[in-house]
Write an enzyme that holds these catalytic residues in place. Structure first.
Site, short mmCIF file in Angstrom:
data_model
loop_
_atom_site.label_atom_id
_atom_site.label_comp_id
_atom_site.label_asym_id
_atom_site.label_seq_id
_atom_site.Cartn_x
_atom_site.Cartn_y
_atom_site.Cartn_z
N CYS A 287 0.83 -1.20 0.00
CA CYS A 287 0.00 0.00 0.00
C CYS A 287 0.87 1.26 0.00
CB CYS A 287 -1.00 -0.04 1.15
SG CYS A 287 -2.37 1.14 0.93
N GLU B 178 -2.74 -8.83 3.04
CA GLU B 178 -3.19 -9.35 4.33
C GLU B 178 -4.70 -9.28 4.50
OE1 GLU B 178 -2.57 -4.95 5.12
OE2 GLU B 178 -1.75 -6.50 3.80
N HIS C 172 -3.89 -4.68 -0.39
CA HIS C 172 -3.48 -5.25 0.90
C HIS C 172 -3.54 -6.77 0.81
CE1 HIS C 172 -3.26 -1.64 3.45
NE2 HIS C 172 -4.22 -1.18 2.66
#
Length: 221
Positions: free
Chosen positions: A95, A203, A201
């Site tokens: 990001c 994650e 992202h």
């Protein structure tokens, strides 16, 4: 040849060591859990010696470009990141941690200097709806290592208003560029030697994000 263990089996291959750089920005614990899912040993730390020595270094980031750069500079982490890349030691930006790898970023008419490891500037998305928030597909080049095994319809989670949009310049510099489109295309993933970066992202991107992280960890020396 490794020595057999007492049970007669070969010793297991050592787990890769990954440091997630804590410079005051980023989804640190979410990133830690996501990378650990790949089987790597993960440490969240601001220790620059650990960041320099790890098999892989993750540079997260959320919020404003200038604020993230201020955190990097306060920690004096820029030289460590640059030295890793120059030495061919893997770094993954996520990001805004991706965005600060570029020469500069422009937010609200103010230009901030970046780390200069990728060419070009990060600028506001030329789109009707800002921010670009939610799930989106990507288009990966055939030589992408990070997205090897991608079926093509997987979706990744984005939340951003700025991105690297000078795609030709990145390609001319020898980078493999994966794009996403929000009215116009922008760089979703950049792979340039030891340096990798994702605008989305991983994650937060479920199994598709895990695929990227798994591929990255598998490529660590």
């Amino acid at each position: 040849m490794s020595e057999p263990s007492r049970s007669g089996k070969q010793n297991a291959t050592p787990r890769k060591n990954v440091v997630i750089l804590d410079y005051g920005s980023g989804n640190l614990r979410s990133a830690e859990r996501a990378v650990a899912r790949t089987g790597a040993d993960v440490t969240v730390t601001s220790d620059l010696a650990a960041a320099a020595e790890a098999d892989g270094l993750v540079v997260p980031g959320v919020g404003a470009y200038a604020a993230c750069m201020a955190g990097i500079e306060a920690l004096n982490a820029g030289p460590v990141i640059a030295e890793r890349v120059a030495a061919g030691r893997p770094v993954l930006g996520i990001c805004v941690g991706m965005q600060i790898l570029f020469d500069s970023g422009v937010e609200h008419g103010v230009e901030s200097k970046g780390l200069g490891l990728l060419p070009g500037s990060v600028t506001k998305l030329a789109a009707e709806r800002i921010p670009h928030m939610g799930w989106n597909t990507v288009e990966a080049p055939r030589d992408s290592r990070l997205l090897a095994g991608l079926a093509g319809d997987e979706r990744f989670y984005f939340v951003h208003s700025y991105a690297a949009q000078d795609l030709d310049r990145l390609v001319e510099a020898g980078a493999a560029v994966t794009t996403a489109t929000h009215d116009l295309p922008f760089a979703a993933v950049v792979e340039a030697g030891a340096l990798s970066a994702a605008q989305f992202h991983p994650e937060k991107s479920s199994d598709a994000g895990y695929l990227l992280l798994r591929n990255w960890v598998a490529g660590l020396g």
